[in-house]
Scaffold this motif. Structure first.
Motif, PDB file in Angstrom:
ATOM      1  N   UNK A 519      20.242  46.595 -17.484  1.00  0.00           N
ATOM      2  CA  UNK A 519      20.964  47.367 -16.471  1.00  0.00           C
ATOM      3  C   UNK A 519      20.398  48.781 -16.382  1.00  0.00           C
ATOM      4  N   UNK A 520      20.286  49.424 -17.535  1.00  0.00           N
ATOM      5  CA  UNK A 520      19.813  50.806 -17.571  1.00  0.00           C
ATOM      6  C   UNK A 520      18.353  50.891 -17.153  1.00  0.00           C
ATOM      7  N   UNK A 521      17.544  49.939 -17.601  1.00  0.00           N
ATOM      8  CA  UNK A 521      16.116  49.952 -17.292  1.00  0.00           C
ATOM      9  C   UNK A 521      15.872  49.852 -15.788  1.00  0.00           C
ATOM     10  N   UNK A 522      16.477  48.861 -15.152  1.00  0.00           N
ATOM     11  CA  UNK A 522      16.201  48.659 -13.731  1.00  0.00           C
ATOM     12  C   UNK A 522      16.829  49.746 -12.865  1.00  0.00           C
ATOM     13  N   UNK A 523      17.978  50.288 -13.266  1.00  0.00           N
ATOM     14  CA  UNK A 523      18.545  51.404 -12.508  1.00  0.00           C
ATOM     15  C   UNK A 523      17.687  52.651 -12.657  1.00  0.00           C
ATOM     16  N   UNK A 524      17.226  52.907 -13.873  1.00  0.00           N
ATOM     17  CA  UNK A 524      16.534  54.151 -14.194  1.00  0.00           C
ATOM     18  C   UNK A 524      15.097  54.173 -13.683  1.00  0.00           C
ATOM     19  N   UNK A 525      14.416  53.030 -13.730  1.00  0.00           N
ATOM     20  CA  UNK A 525      12.982  53.015 -13.467  1.00  0.00           C
ATOM     21  C   UNK A 525      12.602  52.686 -12.027  1.00  0.00           C
ATOM     22  N   UNK A 526      13.530  52.181 -11.222  1.00  0.00           N
ATOM     23  CA  UNK A 526      13.198  51.961  -9.815  1.00  0.00           C
ATOM     24  C   UNK A 526      13.156  53.301  -9.086  1.00  0.00           C
ATOM     25  N   UNK A 527      12.516  53.351  -7.911  1.00  0.00           N
ATOM     26  CA  UNK A 527      12.605  54.565  -7.084  1.00  0.00           C
ATOM     27  C   UNK A 527      14.062  54.906  -6.780  1.00  0.00           C
ATOM     28  N   UNK A 528      14.337  56.189  -6.605  1.00  0.00           N
ATOM     29  CA  UNK A 528      15.715  56.649  -6.393  1.00  0.00           C
ATOM     30  C   UNK A 528      16.368  55.988  -5.185  1.00  0.00           C
ATOM     31  N   UNK A 529      15.566  55.616  -4.179  1.00  0.00           N
ATOM     32  CA  UNK A 529      16.111  55.019  -2.962  1.00  0.00           C
ATOM     33  C   UNK A 529      16.428  53.537  -3.118  1.00  0.00           C
ATOM     34  N   UNK A 530      16.152  52.961  -4.300  1.00  0.00           N
ATOM     35  CA  UNK A 530      16.301  51.514  -4.490  1.00  0.00           C
ATOM     36  C   UNK A 530      17.222  51.173  -5.659  1.00  0.00           C
ATOM     37  N   UNK A 531      18.182  52.024  -5.961  1.00  0.00           N
ATOM     38  CA  UNK A 531      18.935  51.822  -7.194  1.00  0.00           C
ATOM     39  C   UNK A 531      19.910  50.655  -7.127  1.00  0.00           C
ATOM     40  N   UNK A 532      20.436  50.335  -5.972  1.00  0.00           N
ATOM     41  CA  UNK A 532      21.247  49.115  -5.857  1.00  0.00           C
ATOM     42  C   UNK A 532      20.358  47.888  -6.058  1.00  0.00           C
ATOM     43  N   UNK A 533      19.157  47.937  -5.474  1.00  0.00           N
ATOM     44  CA  UNK A 533      18.202  46.856  -5.689  1.00  0.00           C
ATOM     45  C   UNK A 533      17.800  46.771  -7.157  1.00  0.00           C
TER      46      UNK A 533
END
Length: 633
Positions: A519-533
């Motif tokens: 959860x933390x990895x994918x929220x933190x490491x995606x671009x800021x505009x893609x956090x739901x993704x």
């Protein structure tokens, strides 16, 4: 300084205030770009102001419920996140009230055999955890997270209502008599429509709600940044509380009172949680949808390919980047040394000529360093995602074969009480709650002092550690299943269900480490505009794993038939060799961990530029300025 903020807030039209019932971005869609640019100008001036002013205002381009700049003391942080966590408790209560009993329902009410029931359960679980990819995209690109949560909750409620009605409307009931030999087709159709409506609702609800909760903490503020690191642990604790209630209270009601009564309770709880979520509206910080996040990625590819013959400069400062005045949203990323070919998209051709200025207007010919790095982040995630599938396969056993084992074992406690088989999953929730509390309160402070990392250990180390626990789970499960088969054959009676406790407890610890880490990895490491993704990517690990699990069941079953002439999966577990399937999963997981370690060691974390030096979270590297590449650790 304060007058600047006041002028910005007063500049918004009065009509905005009365049109934000669902979500500010819906009613302010035509003015959000202008609002963000105003907000960014304020942001730039605030960065030059005193520390006290920076503490007062939220500087991450978020908006308050009126479409203005949020005041830190009145919005966001835990005062807002608690409404979100309460909503997640209710959603997980409903979801696990269904998923943990699904195999039981399919075999006892719909009279499906074991293989068909597990396959249908895996298909539904797979669709439910892959739907967030669509929901997350819609939330990030078009509706915004708040509006997506509301819409998804309504669809979710429609599914729960239909599921409940299928037990009370005479024409939709499974049977009219006490003993049901074969359920009505109408009931079967209503049941599957209902649970797939819940899948669609989960697809929008799950990624949007979790990322919306994380949005309540500003990355650039040291105290809130540290709160966000704890947020995912406490989010998972609230989630587990919902799971625990579902697999004890709800499952008991399903088993002893009736599925219809349980459906009424789940519907009422979900409706109540929607009202609670709406009550928190004045305290939330909102993010405007930014349009399709995939288009900029494609633009980088096109620009890089068109300049494939150009040499890539060694000095990253020669690559194209917007100034802070031009950049209206998000954060700047520093150039990294991996996937250098993509850096060619940011090369300025004919530097100093008139053509260069014209070229800046076409993002298909010239990309910024930040856009290039965002694409690199997504590409770097692919191997991490792939090598966590083995963990997802192990995790899916907890709601399928583990529950089916519990059904045929001795579940008596004392003389009168019989534990519902799905209630065994309570051990997973309990072990997660206990371990997460231990991890957050005791382990993390110690590890912070030892490693100097604000997270205690890096995200990928946490994920890898959990994968080792999932391997241990499969070994324990294989040994216990073999003992169960031998005991049943020798004594002609069922083994006590207590023997299943170790595998439920250990997979709970694995979930606490790997699932929360993902959860933390994918929220933190995606671009800021893609956090739901980003949250959807984490959920898709479990979804894809469910389909791979079905594939493995089919493949191992056929191989067993060809080698020994006997199927691994009989009509029931006593005629099956589930222990061999567990050993297969253990072997695959062990090999997978080796590859995961290799990929994790080569992984490059997101490197964020900031005008202010903030404490590093351990993985998301902050730099002091746009031209400075020093790292704060």
């Amino acid at each position: 300084m304060i007058s600047i903020i006041k002028r910005t807030k007063l500049a918004s039209p009065q009509t905005h205030h009365s049109s934000t019932i669902l979500y500010p971005s819906l009613s302010l869609s035509q003015s959000l770009t202008q609002k963000n640019m105003e907000h960014n100008k304020v942001d730039t001036k605030l960065q030059e102001s005193s520390y006290d002013d920076q503490q007062k205002w939220v500087l991450d381009s978020s908006l308050d419920s009126r479409g203005g700049v949020p005041v830190r003391a009145r919005t966001g942080a835990w005062r807002a996140a608690l409404f979100v966590i309460a909503n997640e408790f209710s959603e997980r209560l409903s979801y696990f009230g269904i998923v943990t009993s699904l195999v039981v329902y399919l075999t006892t009410i719909l009279h499906q055999d074991l293989k068909m029931a597990v396959r249908n359960a895996n298909y539904w679980s797979g669709v439910t955890t892959l739907m967030p990819l669509l929901g997350g995209f819609v939330a990030d690109a078009y509706l915004g997270r708040y509006a997506t949560v509301l819409l998804a909750t309504i669809i979710y409620l429609m599914g729960l209502i239909l599921l409940t009605l299928s037990w009370f409307i005479p024409g939709l009931k499974a049977c009219n008599q006490e003993i049901c030999v074969e359920p009505r087709k109408a009931h079967e159709i209503a049941f599957f429509i209902a649970i797939y409506l819940i899948s669609i609702g989960t697809g929008g609800h799950k990624p949007s709600l979790e990322s919306f909760g994380a949005d309540q903490f500003e990355d650039g503020h040291p105290e809130e940044r540290k709160m966000k690191m704890s947020y995912f642990n406490w989010w998972s604790t609230g989630l587990c509380a919902g799971v625990l209630t579902a697999v004890t209270v709800i499952v008991y009601i399903e088993d002893r009172i009736g599925w219809g009564v349980a459906g009424i309770i789940l519907t009422v709880v979900m409706a109540t949680s929607l009202l609670i979520f709406l009550m928190g509206r004045p305290f939330y910080r909102y993010r405007a949808p930014t349009g399709s996040p995939l288009t900029p990625m494609l633009q980088v590819f096109v620009a890089a390919i068109s300049k494939r013959h150009l040499p890539c400069p060694n000095d990253s400062s020669l690559l194209h980047e917007l100034s802070r005045e031009e950049y209206t949203k998000g954060r700047f990323l520093s150039s990294t040394n991996n996937l250098k070919f993509l850096d060619k998209a940011a090369i300025i051709e004919n530097r100093g000529s008139k053509n260069a200025m014209a070229e800046k207007e076409s993002p298909w010919k010239l990309a910024t360093v930040t856009k290039v790095e965002e694409l690199k982040l997504l590409i770097n995630m692919i191997p991490i995602w792939f090598f966590t599938l083995a963990f997802g396969i192990c995790a899916t056993q907890g709601t399928t074969f583990f529950i089916k084992q519990a059904i045929i074992m001795d579940r008596h406690i004392g003389h009168n009480f019989i534990v519902p088989p799905s209630s065994m999953f309570a051990l997973v929730a309990l072990s997660m709650i206990i371990f997460l509390t231990f991890y957050e309160k005791l382990l993390v402070p110690i590890l912070r002092r030892v490693t100097g990392n604000e997270r205690g250990i890096s995200i990928l180390k946490r994920i890898g550690t959990g994968m080792v626990f999932s391997l241990t789970t499969m070994i324990i499960a294989a040994l216990i299943e073999r003992k169960r088969l031998d005991y049943t054959k020798q004594h002609h009676m069922a083994l006590s269900v207590i023997w299943l406790a170790p595998q439920f407890i250990v997979i709970g610890i694995a979930d606490a480490l790997t699932l929360v880490g993902l959860q933390e990895y994918f929220y933190d490491q995606v671009p800021d505009s893609m956090r739901s993704l980003g949250i959807a990517f984490y959920l898709s690990v479990i979804g894809a794993a469910s389909f791979v699990n079905n594939f493995l069941i089919t493949v191992t079953d056929r191989l067993a038939e060809e080698i020994s002439g006997k199927s691994l999966f009989g009509k029931d577990l006593n005629s099956s060799r589930l222990d061999r399937f567990y050993w297969t999963l253990a072997a695959l997981t062990a090999v997978n961990i080796c590859f995961f370690v290799i990929v994790a060691k080569r992984y490059t974390y997101k490197s964020v530029q900031s005008s202010l030096a903030v404490a590093d979270g351990g993985d998301d590297v902050e730099t002091a300025s746009a031209g400075n590449t020093s790292k704060y650790t």
